[in-house]
Write a protein that holds these residues in place. Structure first.
Motif, PDB file in Angstrom:
ATOM      1  N   ALA A 113       0.833  -1.200   0.000  1.00  0.00           N
ATOM      2  CA  ALA A 113       0.000   0.000   0.000  1.00  0.00           C
ATOM      3  C   ALA A 113       0.869   1.252   0.000  1.00  0.00           C
ATOM      4  CB  ALA A 113      -0.925  -0.002   1.213  1.00  0.00           C
ATOM      5  N   GLY A 114       1.956   1.219   0.763  1.00  0.00           N
ATOM      6  CA  GLY A 114       2.857   2.370   0.791  1.00  0.00           C
ATOM      7  C   GLY A 114       3.505   2.627  -0.556  1.00  0.00           C
ATOM      8  N   LEU A 115       3.906   1.570  -1.245  1.00  0.00           N
ATOM      9  CA  LEU A 115       4.501   1.731  -2.570  1.00  0.00           C
ATOM     10  C   LEU A 115       3.485   2.277  -3.562  1.00  0.00           C
ATOM     11  CD1 LEU A 115       6.670  -1.493  -2.744  1.00  0.00           C
ATOM     12  CD2 LEU A 115       7.512   0.847  -2.860  1.00  0.00           C
ATOM     13  N   ALA A 116       2.228   1.827  -3.442  1.00  0.00           N
ATOM     14  CA  ALA A 116       1.191   2.331  -4.340  1.00  0.00           C
ATOM     15  C   ALA A 116       0.939   3.814  -4.092  1.00  0.00           C
ATOM     16  CB  ALA A 116      -0.097   1.536  -4.147  1.00  0.00           C
ATOM     17  N   ALA A 117       0.892   4.212  -2.824  1.00  0.00           N
ATOM     18  CA  ALA A 117       0.662   5.617  -2.494  1.00  0.00           C
ATOM     19  C   ALA A 117       1.847   6.481  -2.898  1.00  0.00           C
ATOM     20  CB  ALA A 117       0.401   5.752  -0.998  1.00  0.00           C
ATOM     21  N   TYR A 118       3.033   5.918  -2.867  1.00  0.00           N
ATOM     22  CA  TYR A 118       4.245   6.658  -3.206  1.00  0.00           C
ATOM     23  C   TYR A 118       4.372   6.940  -4.704  1.00  0.00           C
ATOM     24  CZ  TYR A 118       9.091   7.346  -4.390  1.00  0.00           C
ATOM     25  OH  TYR A 118      10.223   7.834  -4.933  1.00  0.00           O
ATOM     26  N   GLY A 119       3.543   6.278  -5.506  1.00  0.00           N
ATOM     27  CA  GLY A 119       3.753   6.242  -6.951  1.00  0.00           C
ATOM     28  C   GLY A 119       3.818   7.568  -7.665  1.00  0.00           C
ATOM     29  N   THR A 120       3.323   8.675  -7.077  1.00  0.00           N
ATOM     30  CA  THR A 120       3.331   9.960  -7.778  1.00  0.00           C
ATOM     31  C   THR A 120       4.746  10.387  -8.150  1.00  0.00           C
ATOM     32  OG1 THR A 120       1.334  10.656  -6.616  1.00  0.00           O
ATOM     33  CG2 THR A 120       2.659  12.373  -7.650  1.00  0.00           C
ATOM     34  N   GLY A 121       5.636  10.379  -7.200  1.00  0.00           N
ATOM     35  CA  GLY A 121       7.012  10.775  -7.485  1.00  0.00           C
ATOM     36  C   GLY A 121       7.699   9.798  -8.412  1.00  0.00           C
ATOM     37  N   TYR A 122       7.416   8.517  -8.239  1.00  0.00           N
ATOM     38  CA  TYR A 122       8.019   7.485  -9.082  1.00  0.00           C
ATOM     39  C   TYR A 122       7.623   7.687 -10.535  1.00  0.00           C
ATOM     40  CZ  TYR A 122       9.378   2.618 -10.156  1.00  0.00           C
ATOM     41  OH  TYR A 122       9.955   1.494 -10.655  1.00  0.00           O
ATOM     42  N   MET A 123       6.321   7.919 -10.755  1.00  0.00           N
ATOM     43  CA  MET A 123       5.831   8.119 -12.114  1.00  0.00           C
ATOM     44  C   MET A 123       6.292   9.456 -12.685  1.00  0.00           C
ATOM     45  SD  MET A 123       4.320   5.487 -13.113  1.00  0.00           S
ATOM     46  CE  MET A 123       3.798   3.963 -12.332  1.00  0.00           C
ATOM     47  N   ARG A 124       6.436  10.460 -11.832  1.00  0.00           N
ATOM     48  CA  ARG A 124       6.901  11.760 -12.312  1.00  0.00           C
ATOM     49  C   ARG A 124       8.335  11.649 -12.822  1.00  0.00           C
ATOM     50  NH1 ARG A 124       6.194  16.742  -8.361  1.00  0.00           N
ATOM     51  NH2 ARG A 124       4.007  16.204  -8.704  1.00  0.00           N
ATOM     52  N   THR A 125       9.149  10.864 -12.127  1.00  0.00           N
ATOM     53  CA  THR A 125      10.512  10.651 -12.588  1.00  0.00           C
ATOM     54  C   THR A 125      10.519  10.007 -13.968  1.00  0.00           C
ATOM     55  OG1 THR A 125      11.322  10.402 -10.335  1.00  0.00           O
ATOM     56  CG2 THR A 125      12.701   9.490 -12.061  1.00  0.00           C
ATOM     57  N   LEU A 126       9.663   9.015 -14.156  1.00  0.00           N
ATOM     58  CA  LEU A 126       9.587   8.330 -15.446  1.00  0.00           C
ATOM     59  C   LEU A 126       9.008   9.254 -16.511  1.00  0.00           C
ATOM     60  CD1 LEU A 126      10.077   5.624 -16.849  1.00  0.00           C
ATOM     61  CD2 LEU A 126       7.754   4.964 -16.243  1.00  0.00           C
ATOM     62  N   ALA A 127       7.977  10.014 -16.168  1.00  0.00           N
ATOM     63  CA  ALA A 127       7.358  10.926 -17.126  1.00  0.00           C
ATOM     64  C   ALA A 127       8.332  12.011 -17.567  1.00  0.00           C
ATOM     65  CB  ALA A 127       6.109  11.556 -16.519  1.00  0.00           C
ATOM     66  N   ASP A 128       9.240  12.385 -16.674  1.00  0.00           N
ATOM     67  CA  ASP A 128      10.245  13.391 -17.008  1.00  0.00           C
ATOM     68  C   ASP A 128      11.327  12.825 -17.922  1.00  0.00           C
ATOM     69  OD1 ASP A 128      11.412  16.044 -16.620  1.00  0.00           O
ATOM     70  OD2 ASP A 128      12.966  15.026 -15.486  1.00  0.00           O
ATOM     71  N   GLY A 129      11.338  11.498 -18.088  1.00  0.00           N
ATOM     72  CA  GLY A 129      12.355  10.868 -18.913  1.00  0.00           C
ATOM     73  C   GLY A 129      13.642  10.564 -18.173  1.00  0.00           C
ATOM     74  N   SER A 130      13.621  10.698 -16.838  1.00  0.00           N
ATOM     75  CA  SER A 130      14.832  10.481 -16.037  1.00  0.00           C
ATOM     76  C   SER A 130      14.999   8.996 -15.733  1.00  0.00           C
ATOM     77  CB  SER A 130      14.763  11.298 -14.752  1.00  0.00           C
ATOM     78  OG  SER A 130      14.615  12.656 -15.024  1.00  0.00           O
ATOM     79  N   ILE A 131      15.104   8.204 -16.791  1.00  0.00           N
ATOM     80  CA  ILE A 131      15.073   6.751 -16.622  1.00  0.00           C
ATOM     81  C   ILE A 131      16.344   6.226 -15.970  1.00  0.00           C
ATOM     82  CG2 ILE A 131      13.424   6.312 -18.444  1.00  0.00           C
ATOM     83  CD1 ILE A 131      15.676   5.740 -20.342  1.00  0.00           C
ATOM     84  N   PHE A 132      17.456   6.961 -16.062  1.00  0.00           N
ATOM     85  CA  PHE A 132      18.681   6.451 -15.439  1.00  0.00           C
ATOM     86  C   PHE A 132      18.669   6.648 -13.939  1.00  0.00           C
ATOM     87  CE2 PHE A 132      20.009   6.468 -19.835  1.00  0.00           C
ATOM     88  CZ  PHE A 132      20.599   5.228 -19.919  1.00  0.00           C
ATOM     89  N   ASN A 133      17.868   7.618 -13.444  1.00  0.00           N
ATOM     90  CA  ASN A 133      17.631   7.667 -12.004  1.00  0.00           C
ATOM     91  C   ASN A 133      16.993   6.364 -11.547  1.00  0.00           C
ATOM     92  OD1 ASN A 133      18.056  10.322 -12.912  1.00  0.00           O
ATOM     93  ND2 ASN A 133      16.893  11.188 -11.220  1.00  0.00           N
ATOM     94  N   LEU A 134      15.975   5.917 -12.297  1.00  0.00           N
ATOM     95  CA  LEU A 134      15.269   4.694 -11.926  1.00  0.00           C
ATOM     96  C   LEU A 134      16.138   3.461 -12.153  1.00  0.00           C
ATOM     97  CD1 LEU A 134      11.680   5.445 -13.271  1.00  0.00           C
ATOM     98  CD2 LEU A 134      12.566   5.685 -10.942  1.00  0.00           C
ATOM     99  N   PHE A 135      16.979   3.491 -13.184  1.00  0.00           N
ATOM    100  CA  PHE A 135      17.886   2.361 -13.401  1.00  0.00           C
ATOM    101  C   PHE A 135      18.852   2.215 -12.225  1.00  0.00           C
ATOM    102  CE2 PHE A 135      22.025   0.793 -14.981  1.00  0.00           C
ATOM    103  CZ  PHE A 135      21.644  -0.467 -15.403  1.00  0.00           C
ATOM    104  N   SER A 136      19.406   3.342 -11.774  1.00  0.00           N
ATOM    105  CA  SER A 136      20.314   3.292 -10.631  1.00  0.00           C
ATOM    106  C   SER A 136      19.588   2.817  -9.383  1.00  0.00           C
ATOM    107  CB  SER A 136      20.927   4.678 -10.395  1.00  0.00           C
ATOM    108  OG  SER A 136      21.974   4.614  -9.452  1.00  0.00           O
TER     109      SER A 136
END
Length: 260
Positions: A113-136
């Motif tokens: 549930a916490g990961l689901a609620a956290y998703g705004t920042g996670y998706m914003r990073t992906l939407a911004d195209g900052s995929i290497f942040n997520l890769f790291s």
């Protein structure tokens, strides 16, 4: 009933993320984010020489792999980035959810549930195209999972891969206490060295750039200010607004997994 309940909760979260990640990466003609255009450009136009000698973090070895695979074809480059972005964002999170699902539901359900609620920042990073942040982040998460599974060599390889991005410095530092509490410390360090190899040319060039004698090596009068800022300052200041707080979510999840 406890195992099915945990599995159901985490599967729902995984499917939720899979849909939204695919919506940002696989489904559009171009993956979301202005940074994505930069990644595709590096794939098409930056080759081995820029990888070995460029003072920027880009192109990294993944851009180089894309460059060689696409062979100048923009459609191939776009699909490489699409698949890479989806995998970098989804697979590590799915692995974390799988690890959580093996635990007691009273741990699994709140974390899911916490990961689901956290998703705004996670998706914003992906939407911004900052995929290497997520890769790291993903490599950091993989390292935590391997440490939890008593596989120090693989944990080290994943941690070395996290150094593709400068946040990897922070992630590696946070792994060291866990490594020191386990056997296999030397194997972990060997793994870090192996995982770091593809990124080593970028860090070596950065070191030459920062040094006074390094200015001539990269053909500039002074070390580029943006290089020092990006590689040294941002490395220690994860930006909570753009989803880099995934770092903290992973630390919390790993602590619960380790102590459960």
């Amino acid at each position: 009933m406890r195992r099915p309940l945990a599995l159901t909760a985490t599967t729902i979260v995984a499917l939720y993320y899979a849909y939204h990640i695919a919506r940002l990466t696989l489904l559009p003609p171009l993956p979301s984010g202005d940074d994505t255009i930069i990644h595709i450009s590096h794939c098409l136009y930056k080759g081995v020489d820029q990888y070995l000698h460029g003072p920027s973090q880009y192109p990294n070895f993944i851009h180089l792999t894309c460059h060689l695979a696409a062979a100048g074809n923009p459609i191939y480059a776009i699909w490489f980035i699409k698949i890479f972005a989806f995998a970098a964002a989804f697979i590590p999170l799915a692995l974390l959810l799988y690890e959580i699902s093996k635990k007691d539901p009273k741990i699994a359900i709140p974390l899911a549930a916490g990961l689901a609620a956290y998703g705004t920042g996670y998706m914003r990073t992906l939407a911004d195209g900052s995929i290497f942040n997520l890769f790291s982040h993903g490599m950091y998460l993989a390292s935590l999972i391997f440490l939890h599974s008593q596989k120090p060599l693989l944990a080290g390889v994943a941690a070395g891969q996290a150094l593709t991005h400068y946040y990897g410095i922070v992630y590696l530092a946070t792994l060291l206490p866990a490594v020191m509490l386990q056997s296999g410390r030397r194997r972990f360090l060997y793994g870090v060295a192996v995982g770091f190899l593809p990124t080593a040319p970028k860090w070596v060039t950065l070191a030459l750039t920062i040094r006074k004698s390094g200015a001539a090596a990269v053909g500039t009068a002074e070390p580029p200010a943006w290089a020092i800022q990006n590689w040294l300052n941002y490395a220690y200041t994860p930006d909570l607004r753009w989803g880099d707080a995934a770092f903290y979510a992973y630390v919390a999840a790993a602590a619960v997994l380790a102590l459960a």
